[in-house]
Design a protein around this motif. Sequence first.
Motif, PDB file in Angstrom:
ATOM      1  N   ALA A 157       0.837  -1.211   0.000  1.00  0.00           N
ATOM      2  CA  ALA A 157       0.000   0.000   0.000  1.00  0.00           C
ATOM      3  C   ALA A 157       0.874   1.265   0.000  1.00  0.00           C
ATOM      4  O   ALA A 157       0.576   2.227  -0.700  1.00  0.00           O
ATOM      5  N   GLY A 158       1.953   1.239   0.759  1.00  0.00           N
ATOM      6  CA  GLY A 158       2.844   2.400   0.811  1.00  0.00           C
ATOM      7  C   GLY A 158       3.716   2.518  -0.417  1.00  0.00           C
ATOM      8  O   GLY A 158       4.285   3.582  -0.687  1.00  0.00           O
ATOM      9  N   ALA A 159       3.839   1.400  -1.174  1.00  0.00           N
ATOM     10  CA  ALA A 159       4.727   1.386  -2.340  1.00  0.00           C
ATOM     11  C   ALA A 159       4.018   1.807  -3.619  1.00  0.00           C
ATOM     12  O   ALA A 159       4.672   2.137  -4.614  1.00  0.00           O
ATOM     13  N   LEU A 160       2.696   1.807  -3.621  1.00  0.00           N
ATOM     14  CA  LEU A 160       1.939   2.074  -4.850  1.00  0.00           C
ATOM     15  C   LEU A 160       1.837   3.550  -5.286  1.00  0.00           C
ATOM     16  O   LEU A 160       1.638   3.810  -6.475  1.00  0.00           O
ATOM     17  N   PRO A 161       1.946   4.540  -4.374  1.00  0.00           N
ATOM     18  CA  PRO A 161       1.774   5.931  -4.821  1.00  0.00           C
ATOM     19  C   PRO A 161       2.593   6.368  -6.037  1.00  0.00           C
ATOM     20  O   PRO A 161       2.040   7.078  -6.901  1.00  0.00           O
ATOM     21  N   PRO A 162       3.878   5.971  -6.214  1.00  0.00           N
ATOM     22  CA  PRO A 162       4.553   6.387  -7.452  1.00  0.00           C
ATOM     23  C   PRO A 162       3.900   5.803  -8.700  1.00  0.00           C
ATOM     24  O   PRO A 162       3.892   6.454  -9.759  1.00  0.00           O
ATOM     25  N   VAL A 163       3.336   4.593  -8.584  1.00  0.00           N
ATOM     26  CA  VAL A 163       2.629   3.992  -9.735  1.00  0.00           C
ATOM     27  C   VAL A 163       1.352   4.790 -10.020  1.00  0.00           C
ATOM     28  O   VAL A 163       1.005   5.029 -11.186  1.00  0.00           O
ATOM     29  N   ILE A 164       0.678   5.233  -8.949  1.00  0.00           N
ATOM     30  CA  ILE A 164      -0.529   6.059  -9.142  1.00  0.00           C
ATOM     31  C   ILE A 164      -0.151   7.370  -9.826  1.00  0.00           C
ATOM     32  O   ILE A 164      -0.827   7.833 -10.754  1.00  0.00           O
ATOM     33  N   GLY A 165       0.951   7.973  -9.377  1.00  0.00           N
ATOM     34  CA  GLY A 165       1.424   9.220  -9.990  1.00  0.00           C
ATOM     35  C   GLY A 165       1.731   9.022 -11.463  1.00  0.00           C
ATOM     36  O   GLY A 165       1.355   9.844 -12.320  1.00  0.00           O
ATOM     37  N   TRP A 166       2.421   7.927 -11.778  1.00  0.00           N
ATOM     38  CA  TRP A 166       2.784   7.614 -13.170  1.00  0.00           C
ATOM     39  C   TRP A 166       1.521   7.398 -13.995  1.00  0.00           C
ATOM     40  O   TRP A 166       1.379   7.893 -15.118  1.00  0.00           O
ATOM     41  N   ALA A 167       0.581   6.632 -13.419  1.00  0.00           N
ATOM     42  CA  ALA A 167      -0.687   6.339 -14.112  1.00  0.00           C
ATOM     43  C   ALA A 167      -1.485   7.621 -14.334  1.00  0.00           C
ATOM     44  O   ALA A 167      -2.158   7.771 -15.359  1.00  0.00           O
ATOM     45  N   ALA A 168      -1.413   8.545 -13.375  1.00  0.00           N
ATOM     46  CA  ALA A 168      -2.123   9.816 -13.532  1.00  0.00           C
ATOM     47  C   ALA A 168      -1.569  10.595 -14.721  1.00  0.00           C
ATOM     48  O   ALA A 168      -2.309  11.258 -15.454  1.00  0.00           O
ATOM     49  N   ALA A 169      -0.254  10.507 -14.925  1.00  0.00           N
ATOM     50  CA  ALA A 169       0.379  11.271 -16.005  1.00  0.00           C
ATOM     51  C   ALA A 169       0.180  10.627 -17.367  1.00  0.00           C
ATOM     52  O   ALA A 169       0.057  11.329 -18.374  1.00  0.00           O
ATOM     53  N   THR A 170       0.174   9.294 -17.414  1.00  0.00           N
ATOM     54  CA  THR A 170       0.190   8.619 -18.717  1.00  0.00           C
ATOM     55  C   THR A 170      -1.004   7.696 -18.968  1.00  0.00           C
ATOM     56  O   THR A 170      -1.228   7.285 -20.105  1.00  0.00           O
ATOM     57  N   GLY A 171      -1.688   7.312 -17.907  1.00  0.00           N
ATOM     58  CA  GLY A 171      -2.765   6.334 -18.070  1.00  0.00           C
ATOM     59  C   GLY A 171      -2.244   4.916 -18.150  1.00  0.00           C
ATOM     60  O   GLY A 171      -3.000   3.975 -18.406  1.00  0.00           O
ATOM     61  N   THR A 172      -0.925   4.743 -17.958  1.00  0.00           N
ATOM     62  CA  THR A 172      -0.314   3.407 -18.004  1.00  0.00           C
ATOM     63  C   THR A 172       0.601   3.220 -16.793  1.00  0.00           C
ATOM     64  O   THR A 172       0.909   4.177 -16.076  1.00  0.00           O
ATOM     65  N   ALA A 173       1.067   1.986 -16.607  1.00  0.00           N
ATOM     66  CA  ALA A 173       2.016   1.699 -15.523  1.00  0.00           C
ATOM     67  C   ALA A 173       3.122   0.792 -16.062  1.00  0.00           C
ATOM     68  O   ALA A 173       3.059  -0.429 -15.933  1.00  0.00           O
ATOM     69  N   PRO A 174       4.146   1.392 -16.692  1.00  0.00           N
ATOM     70  CA  PRO A 174       5.218   0.587 -17.283  1.00  0.00           C
ATOM     71  C   PRO A 174       6.207   0.065 -16.224  1.00  0.00           C
ATOM     72  O   PRO A 174       6.073   0.361 -15.032  1.00  0.00           O
ATOM     73  N   LEU A 175       7.227  -0.651 -16.718  1.00  0.00           N
ATOM     74  CA  LEU A 175       8.208  -1.287 -15.822  1.00  0.00           C
ATOM     75  C   LEU A 175       8.846  -0.294 -14.853  1.00  0.00           C
ATOM     76  O   LEU A 175       9.001  -0.584 -13.667  1.00  0.00           O
TER      77      LEU A 175
END
Lengths: 49, 323
Positions: free
Chosen positions: B154-172
């Motif tokens: 749960a604490g590790a996911l925020p950067p993925v959320i940030g990335w997804a917010a910017a691009t709509g995707t979650a790459p490697l």
Amino acid sequence: MSDPFREGEDFAKARRGRNIALALGLVVFVILVFVVTVIRMGGHVFDAY
Amino acid sequence: MAMATAHPTSRAPARWQDYVQLLKPRVMSLVVFTALTGLVCADTRLNPILAGVAILCVAVGAGASGALNMWYDADIDAKMRRTRGRPVPAGRVQGADALALGIVLSLFSVMLMGMAVNWFAAGLLAFTIGFYAVVYTMWLKRWTAQNIVIGGLAGALPPVIGWAAATGTAPLNAWLLCAIIFMWTPPHFWALSLYTSEDYAKAGVPMMPVVKGAASTRAQILIYSLILIPICLAPAATGLGGPIYLGVAALGGLVFLLLAFRLYRSRAGEAADPRNDDGLYDVRAGARDARNLFAFSILYLALLFATLLGEHLTGVAPLELLR
């Protein structure tokens, strides 16, 4: 005889503070939704006028 | 007299600051920082206002998780020195109010993220809130010594959320940021729990030192640290980090490993031997090693993400060693 359910000064002050914070939060939310709507519609939101 | 005890004003009044405390502002600031790093590292031109709204949604979502956690954990928070001053166990805020605040803020943050940014990021945010509040708080925390290992997601996911917010995707590369925080969490929290294990034992929380003992915990901290450092170096190989990042990750990683090794060799977390006059001193010395690793772990993570953030904002070319 004093009313035992009468709110004390501390409670009234704390409640006022909570109400102001809640009101500010709601105002910020409304402004955010308005701004986001304008941005998401790409500026065409006023074209009808 | 009975009337006086039933008086509705007999407890301390809840101030708005108490509700802010329910949102765990310090945790929120770390979450905002890592989410912002993910958003910036995506290198996509997102409208700055929408980017700000995305970060606000992550912050509010994190706060909602904190409020739900404080509602559910009020009983164990009341038993621990570190947490007994929190608004619910201290009696300043009713548990039901904390629950209501958590639910309302969860709904607002997810809905606004979906409407303003994209529904993939909103879905990830909803999953993160649910994972922290339900899977970690209500289940793992009281059930297994692996609570913070699995719950760390749960604490590790925020950067993925940030990335997804910017691009709509979650790459490697987004998941690489997630992996860094995920592997960082066990050494960080176990170092803390080595010198607060009495509190956790009193509250019945099965933290690793309470269940497996201090020696096993110190060994596991070292193992996780050995896995963590290569993961921290990986962004330099995948086109995410540049030369400054590589230097910070390598030098900081060496210090991290040194502190983890010193902690492994110490007696941190072990009870003082009453037959030994130096027992108290030994425990203090061990606690110092645990505190050192705990404090440095925060600095290390902050430096890694700040360097990535700085490199992407200033346009430092990534190394791309694997390309």
